[in-house]
Design a protein around this motif. Sequence first.
Motif, PDB file in Angstrom:
ATOM      1  N   TYR A  64     -34.989 -12.897  -6.932  1.00  0.00           N
ATOM      2  CA  TYR A  64     -33.652 -12.301  -7.034  1.00  0.00           C
ATOM      3  C   TYR A  64     -33.088 -12.569  -8.413  1.00  0.00           C
ATOM      4  CZ  TYR A  64     -33.067 -10.917  -2.175  1.00  0.00           C
ATOM      5  OH  TYR A  64     -33.179 -10.283  -0.966  1.00  0.00           O
ATOM      6  N   GLN A  65     -32.545 -11.525  -9.016  1.00  0.00           N
ATOM      7  CA  GLN A  65     -31.937 -11.650 -10.335  1.00  0.00           C
ATOM      8  C   GLN A  65     -30.490 -11.204 -10.247  1.00  0.00           C
ATOM      9  OE1 GLN A  65     -34.189  -9.939 -13.549  1.00  0.00           O
ATOM     10  NE2 GLN A  65     -32.432  -9.835 -14.920  1.00  0.00           N
ATOM     11  N   ARG A  66     -29.623 -11.984 -10.825  1.00  0.00           N
ATOM     12  CA  ARG A  66     -28.198 -11.678 -10.778  1.00  0.00           C
ATOM     13  C   ARG A  66     -27.905 -10.299 -11.359  1.00  0.00           C
ATOM     14  NH1 ARG A  66     -23.462 -15.714 -13.100  1.00  0.00           N
ATOM     15  NH2 ARG A  66     -21.677 -14.599 -12.195  1.00  0.00           N
ATOM     16  N   ASN A  67     -27.077  -9.559 -10.665  1.00  0.00           N
ATOM     17  CA  ASN A  67     -26.669  -8.205 -11.055  1.00  0.00           C
ATOM     18  C   ASN A  67     -27.804  -7.184 -10.963  1.00  0.00           C
ATOM     19  OD1 ASN A  67     -24.051  -9.153 -11.683  1.00  0.00           O
ATOM     20  ND2 ASN A  67     -24.717  -9.701 -13.754  1.00  0.00           N
ATOM     21  N   VAL A  68     -28.947  -7.603 -10.469  1.00  0.00           N
ATOM     22  CA  VAL A  68     -30.082  -6.684 -10.302  1.00  0.00           C
ATOM     23  C   VAL A  68     -30.506  -6.623  -8.839  1.00  0.00           C
ATOM     24  CG1 VAL A  68     -32.503  -6.222 -10.901  1.00  0.00           C
ATOM     25  CG2 VAL A  68     -30.922  -7.063 -12.649  1.00  0.00           C
ATOM     26  N   GLY A  69     -30.584  -7.792  -8.216  1.00  0.00           N
ATOM     27  CA  GLY A  69     -30.996  -7.848  -6.822  1.00  0.00           C
ATOM     28  C   GLY A  69     -32.454  -8.219  -6.680  1.00  0.00           C
ATOM     29  N   ALA A  70     -33.047  -7.809  -5.566  1.00  0.00           N
ATOM     30  CA  ALA A  70     -34.444  -8.154  -5.287  1.00  0.00           C
ATOM     31  C   ALA A  70     -35.380  -7.337  -6.159  1.00  0.00           C
ATOM     32  CB  ALA A  70     -34.754  -7.910  -3.820  1.00  0.00           C
ATOM     33  N   GLN A  71     -36.399  -8.012  -6.684  1.00  0.00           N
ATOM     34  CA  GLN A  71     -37.412  -7.320  -7.473  1.00  0.00           C
ATOM     35  C   GLN A  71     -38.743  -8.041  -7.334  1.00  0.00           C
ATOM     36  OE1 GLN A  71     -35.842  -7.380 -11.453  1.00  0.00           O
ATOM     37  NE2 GLN A  71     -36.341  -9.509 -11.798  1.00  0.00           N
ATOM     38  N   VAL A  72     -39.810  -7.317  -7.602  1.00  0.00           N
ATOM     39  CA  VAL A  72     -41.143  -7.908  -7.533  1.00  0.00           C
ATOM     40  C   VAL A  72     -41.237  -9.010  -8.584  1.00  0.00           C
ATOM     41  CG1 VAL A  72     -43.620  -7.492  -7.760  1.00  0.00           C
ATOM     42  CG2 VAL A  72     -42.149  -5.748  -6.724  1.00  0.00           C
ATOM     43  N   ALA A  73     -41.690 -10.187  -8.165  1.00  0.00           N
ATOM     44  CA  ALA A  73     -41.738 -11.335  -9.063  1.00  0.00           C
ATOM     45  C   ALA A  73     -42.727 -11.109 -10.203  1.00  0.00           C
ATOM     46  CB  ALA A  73     -42.119 -12.587  -8.285  1.00  0.00           C
ATOM     47  N   SER A  74     -42.344 -11.565 -11.373  1.00  0.00           N
ATOM     48  CA  SER A  74     -43.239 -11.539 -12.521  1.00  0.00           C
ATOM     49  C   SER A  74     -44.093 -12.803 -12.502  1.00  0.00           C
ATOM     50  CB  SER A  74     -42.431 -11.474 -13.824  1.00  0.00           C
ATOM     51  OG  SER A  74     -41.663 -10.290 -13.875  1.00  0.00           O
ATOM     52  N   ILE A  75     -45.130 -12.803 -13.312  1.00  0.00           N
ATOM     53  CA  ILE A  75     -46.027 -13.957 -13.356  1.00  0.00           C
ATOM     54  C   ILE A  75     -45.411 -15.044 -14.219  1.00  0.00           C
ATOM     55  CG2 ILE A  75     -48.316 -14.769 -14.037  1.00  0.00           C
ATOM     56  CD1 ILE A  75     -49.343 -11.934 -13.594  1.00  0.00           C
ATOM     57  N   ASP A  76     -45.221 -16.205 -13.645  1.00  0.00           N
ATOM     58  CA  ASP A  76     -44.746 -17.363 -14.383  1.00  0.00           C
ATOM     59  C   ASP A  76     -45.961 -18.176 -14.822  1.00  0.00           C
ATOM     60  OD1 ASP A  76     -44.080 -20.365 -14.468  1.00  0.00           O
ATOM     61  OD2 ASP A  76     -42.102 -19.432 -14.558  1.00  0.00           O
ATOM     62  N   PRO A  77     -46.226 -18.276 -16.121  1.00  0.00           N
ATOM     63  CA  PRO A  77     -47.431 -18.969 -16.595  1.00  0.00           C
ATOM     64  C   PRO A  77     -47.577 -20.394 -16.075  1.00  0.00           C
ATOM     65  CG  PRO A  77     -46.432 -17.748 -18.392  1.00  0.00           C
ATOM     66  CD  PRO A  77     -45.457 -17.708 -17.242  1.00  0.00           C
ATOM     67  N   ASP A  78     -46.478 -21.149 -16.054  1.00  0.00           N
ATOM     68  CA  ASP A  78     -46.542 -22.538 -15.600  1.00  0.00           C
ATOM     69  C   ASP A  78     -46.879 -22.612 -14.116  1.00  0.00           C
ATOM     70  OD1 ASP A  78     -45.962 -23.517 -18.111  1.00  0.00           O
ATOM     71  OD2 ASP A  78     -43.802 -23.562 -17.754  1.00  0.00           O
ATOM     72  N   GLN A  79     -46.220 -21.766 -13.333  1.00  0.00           N
ATOM     73  CA  GLN A  79     -46.485 -21.752 -11.888  1.00  0.00           C
ATOM     74  C   GLN A  79     -47.919 -21.314 -11.604  1.00  0.00           C
ATOM     75  OE1 GLN A  79     -44.141 -18.954  -9.644  1.00  0.00           O
ATOM     76  NE2 GLN A  79     -44.492 -19.993  -7.712  1.00  0.00           N
ATOM     77  N   TYR A  80     -48.372 -20.317 -12.349  1.00  0.00           N
ATOM     78  CA  TYR A  80     -49.738 -19.834 -12.184  1.00  0.00           C
ATOM     79  C   TYR A  80     -50.753 -20.927 -12.487  1.00  0.00           C
ATOM     80  CZ  TYR A  80     -54.063 -17.409 -13.499  1.00  0.00           C
ATOM     81  OH  TYR A  80     -55.374 -17.044 -13.620  1.00  0.00           O
ATOM     82  N   LEU A  81     -50.550 -21.629 -13.602  1.00  0.00           N
ATOM     83  CA  LEU A  81     -51.490 -22.682 -13.984  1.00  0.00           C
ATOM     84  C   LEU A  81     -51.491 -23.811 -12.952  1.00  0.00           C
ATOM     85  CD1 LEU A  81     -53.523 -23.783 -15.982  1.00  0.00           C
ATOM     86  CD2 LEU A  81     -51.639 -24.804 -17.266  1.00  0.00           C
ATOM     87  N   ASN A  82     -50.304 -24.186 -12.468  1.00  0.00           N
ATOM     88  CA  ASN A  82     -50.226 -25.232 -11.448  1.00  0.00           C
ATOM     89  C   ASN A  82     -50.988 -24.833 -10.192  1.00  0.00           C
ATOM     90  OD1 ASN A  82     -48.637 -26.813 -13.102  1.00  0.00           O
ATOM     91  ND2 ASN A  82     -46.704 -26.160 -12.195  1.00  0.00           N
ATOM     92  N   SER A  83     -50.803 -23.588  -9.777  1.00  0.00           N
ATOM     93  CA  SER A  83     -51.479 -23.104  -8.574  1.00  0.00           C
ATOM     94  C   SER A  83     -52.988 -23.053  -8.767  1.00  0.00           C
ATOM     95  CB  SER A  83     -50.957 -21.710  -8.206  1.00  0.00           C
ATOM     96  OG  SER A  83     -49.582 -21.757  -7.866  1.00  0.00           O
ATOM     97  N   MET A  84     -53.415 -22.610  -9.952  1.00  0.00           N
ATOM     98  CA  MET A  84     -54.837 -22.508 -10.220  1.00  0.00           C
ATOM     99  C   MET A  84     -55.496 -23.873 -10.349  1.00  0.00           C
ATOM    100  SD  MET A  84     -55.922 -19.415 -10.104  1.00  0.00           S
ATOM    101  CE  MET A  84     -57.406 -19.330 -11.103  1.00  0.00           C
ATOM    102  N   GLU A  85     -54.740 -24.852 -10.854  1.00  0.00           N
ATOM    103  CA  GLU A  85     -55.279 -26.214 -10.921  1.00  0.00           C
ATOM    104  C   GLU A  85     -55.536 -26.753  -9.513  1.00  0.00           C
ATOM    105  OE1 GLU A  85     -53.340 -27.820 -15.131  1.00  0.00           O
ATOM    106  OE2 GLU A  85     -52.289 -28.135 -13.234  1.00  0.00           O
ATOM    107  N   ALA A  86     -54.598 -26.467  -8.617  1.00  0.00           N
ATOM    108  CA  ALA A  86     -54.781 -26.898  -7.225  1.00  0.00           C
ATOM    109  C   ALA A  86     -55.971 -26.178  -6.601  1.00  0.00           C
ATOM    110  CB  ALA A  86     -53.509 -26.628  -6.416  1.00  0.00           C
ATOM    111  N   LEU A  87     -56.088 -24.869  -6.880  1.00  0.00           N
ATOM    112  CA  LEU A  87     -57.198 -24.096  -6.346  1.00  0.00           C
ATOM    113  C   LEU A  87     -58.530 -24.603  -6.882  1.00  0.00           C
ATOM    114  CD1 LEU A  87     -58.045 -21.629  -4.626  1.00  0.00           C
ATOM    115  CD2 LEU A  87     -57.932 -20.276  -6.716  1.00  0.00           C
ATOM    116  N   ALA A  88     -58.560 -24.977  -8.148  1.00  0.00           N
ATOM    117  CA  ALA A  88     -59.792 -25.486  -8.754  1.00  0.00           C
ATOM    118  C   ALA A  88     -60.270 -26.744  -8.039  1.00  0.00           C
ATOM    119  CB  ALA A  88     -59.569 -25.764 -10.235  1.00  0.00           C
TER     120      ALA A  88
END
Length: 226
Positions: A64-88
Amino acid sequence: MTAAQDGASKSEIAYRHLRQQIVERTLAPGARLVLEQIARELDMSVVPVREAIRRLEAEGYVSYQRNVGAQVASIDPDQYLNSMEALALLEGFATASGARLISAAELDRARAINQELKRKAEQGDARAYTELNREFHRALCGASANAHLLGLLEREWSRLDLIRRSSFALVPERYAESFAEHEALLQLVACGAAESTVEQFAREHTLRTARAAVASLQATAEEEEE
């Protein structure tokens, strides 16, 4: 069987519809999700659509983005790397623990999948490559006797669908590298290498793709800021 045919609620129908569109990138990162429009498309009220979007937000598919509303999430590099480290870590241990249990037929299936991966790489089909890449790792990890670990892997694979379907498109140079690493991993398993060796190699294989994708995302972000 469709969602309606299997007795799913309207909220579940809306959830499956939106999730599929996001995963398949029919709805791209940043696309707005207008409740009334989606409700009209699905011939239902906005209430189940709102419930579906909240569920997708909890799973990381929607933001959710203020003044925009719900939208498809973009890729957050830090979150992606954290998730991939766990997956590894999960894939590494599952591959190693299954290496001594995998059958010849299962190993042959993994080899066949990797050959198909090579063909998809030559075609530049990032989406098909990513899907097959999961099947390759599922074939190796699936030999593990740890059912709880396999359940964690399935949930993590599913949660990472949004990002992983496009990760190889970010780093096309990883196609050939990944295929070669798969071949080396298959050889380690086939020759009965030590579990610690298999685990480390499988873990580093996943991390190489993650680090390359993050570097590409960060470079793109820097270019957009200039």
